[in-house]
Write a protein that holds these residues in place. Structure first.
Motif, PDB file in Angstrom:
ATOM      1  N   SER A  95       5.388   1.250  -8.451  1.00 55.98           N
ATOM      2  CA  SER A  95       4.456   1.081  -7.333  1.00 55.98           C
ATOM      3  C   SER A  95       3.096   1.676  -7.696  1.00 55.98           C
ATOM      4  O   SER A  95       3.011   2.650  -8.446  1.00 55.98           O
ATOM      5  CB  SER A  95       4.995   1.746  -6.072  1.00 55.98           C
ATOM      6  N   LYS A  96       2.050   1.097  -7.151  1.00 53.49           N
ATOM      7  CA  LYS A  96       0.688   1.568  -7.409  1.00 53.49           C
ATOM      8  C   LYS A  96       0.072   2.042  -6.106  1.00 53.49           C
ATOM      9  O   LYS A  96      -0.134   1.262  -5.184  1.00 53.49           O
ATOM     10  CB  LYS A  96      -0.165   0.446  -8.015  1.00 53.49           C
ATOM     11  N   ASP A  97      -0.204   3.343  -6.036  1.00 52.70           N
ATOM     12  CA  ASP A  97      -0.863   3.924  -4.864  1.00 52.70           C
ATOM     13  C   ASP A  97      -0.105   3.624  -3.569  1.00 52.70           C
ATOM     14  O   ASP A  97      -0.701   3.370  -2.509  1.00 52.70           O
ATOM     15  CB  ASP A  97      -2.313   3.417  -4.745  1.00 52.70           C
ATOM     16  N   GLN A  99       1.479   1.025  -2.724  1.00 50.96           N
ATOM     17  CA  GLN A  99       1.469  -0.371  -2.282  1.00 50.96           C
ATOM     18  C   GLN A  99       2.859  -0.971  -2.366  1.00 50.96           C
ATOM     19  O   GLN A  99       3.691  -0.537  -3.158  1.00 50.96           O
ATOM     20  CB  GLN A  99       0.497  -1.188  -3.151  1.00 50.96           C
ATOM     21  N   LYS A 100       3.081  -2.011  -1.544  1.00 53.73           N
ATOM     22  CA  LYS A 100       4.381  -2.693  -1.535  1.00 53.73           C
ATOM     23  C   LYS A 100       4.620  -3.361  -2.888  1.00 53.73           C
ATOM     24  O   LYS A 100       3.735  -3.985  -3.463  1.00 53.73           O
ATOM     25  CB  LYS A 100       4.409  -3.742  -0.418  1.00 53.73           C
ATOM     26  N   SER A 219       4.861   0.388  10.342  1.00 52.07           N
ATOM     27  CA  SER A 219       4.640   0.630   8.924  1.00 52.07           C
ATOM     28  C   SER A 219       4.771   2.125   8.601  1.00 52.07           C
ATOM     29  O   SER A 219       4.190   2.967   9.280  1.00 52.07           O
ATOM     30  CB  SER A 219       3.247   0.139   8.530  1.00 52.07           C
TER      31      SER A 219
END
Length: 323
Positions: A95-97, A99-100, A219
């Protein structure tokens, strides 16, 4: 599964607790699955899961349904812990930062988890299958011996019952395999295990993550208890049925003892060809519904334990300062 970092000890404890609870609940169904998959058309002992369990109780007693359970209960903790922790590890680093994850990355994380777990899964399955199938082979030999005796006596009832052969224990099997084949003996069927567990994880983990996300109230919040359980059950059942042909091949390859007139196999391709030739395509679905019934609650329980954070609660209690 939420892509947040959870401590490694908590992952291992949660996976272990879930595995122990799940195996205790569903092991008799797993025994029926193994026996149904191993029987070949010429020597059918059982017609269904319920028929298998009833005959097992009659011939081996109630605890006969739990033959091989000790192996699973011993090794399921590291196995499930590795699977869940590895998937969480790969998801976190892919995952990046926050994010989904894309579907491809979710499948990649599942692939990594399935590859890691076979370190424990292969020897566990190897020992468990011998113990589970011993009762089927013993019952088959007993029936054939009785039929031969009846034929020799001209149809008269046999007067003396043949004594049952002693059944091996997990320790005896381990010692024999190590002595005769070395460590490779415990890893017989490694390729078939990878062929089953890697696709299973590729299907299961992304499917679970997306089903579970549908039930999130907002979320970043956890899904409700029942959503995690149902998502685990549905994803587990779907993945189990999808890879059942690989499971049939793996079970056949890892079985050291054969019934009378049953085929032997030299590898994955040889096993696949002989099953197709002698039993037809439907043989690859043997035990599929049993496997779905095993996997659904097993992974439903696992995900509930994981998401409730039972290990985190226990660790918090242990770390609480004394008054």
């Amino acid at each position: 599964m939420a892509d947040k970092q959870i401590s490694l000890p908590a992952k291992l404890i949660n996976g272990g607790i879930a595995g122990l609870i799940g195996v205790t609940c569903v092991f008799p169904i797993d025994l029926a699955k193994t026996r149904l998959q191993n029987q070949q058309n010429g020597q059918r002992m059982y017609t269904s899961m319920s028929d298998c369990l009833i005959k097992t109780i009659r011939s081996e007693g109630y605890f006969g349904m739990y033959r091989g359970a000790a192996v699973n209960l011993t090794l399921v903790t590291p196995e499930k812990a590795i699977k869940l922790a590895a998937n969480d590890f790969f998801r976190y680093h892919l995952s990046k930062d926050g994010q989904k994850l894309t579907l491809f990355k979710e499948m990649l994380a599942g692939c990594g988890a399935g590859t890691c777990q076979v370190i424990v899964t292969t020897p566990m399955e190897m020992l468990k299958i011998q113990l589970q199938d011993a009762g089927r082979i013993a019952a088959q030999k007993k029936i054939l011996a009785a039929q031969a005796h009846l034929s020799a006596q001209g149809g008269a009832q046999p007067s003396v019952e043949t004594p049952a052969a002693p059944r091996p224990t997990a320790m005896q099997l381990t010692r024999d395999l190590l002595r005769t084949r070395g460590i490779a003996g415990l890893y017989k069927g490694l390729g078939a295990t990878l062929l089953r567990d890697v696709p299973f994880s590729i299907v299961y983990f992304p499917l679970f993550a997306n089903l579970n996300q549908l039930g999130q109230p907002a979320s970043g919040e956890k899904s409700p208890f029942y959503v995690s359980f149902l998502a685990g059950c549905v994803a587990g059942s779907a993945a189990a049925v999808a890879v059942n042909p690989c499971d049939v091949v793996k079970t056949r390859l890892q079985s050291l003892q054969r019934g009378v007139n049953e085929d032997t196999y030299s590898g994955i391709l040889d096993c696949t060809r002989k099953i197709l030739r002698h039993e037809g395509p439907s043989a690859f679905l043997k035990g599929a519904y049993c496997r779905a019934l095993v996997i659904a609650p097993l992974f439903g329980i696992a995900q509930v334990v994981y998401f409730l954070g039972i290990a985190e609660t226990l660790m918090g209690l242990l770390q609480r300062p004394q008054p």
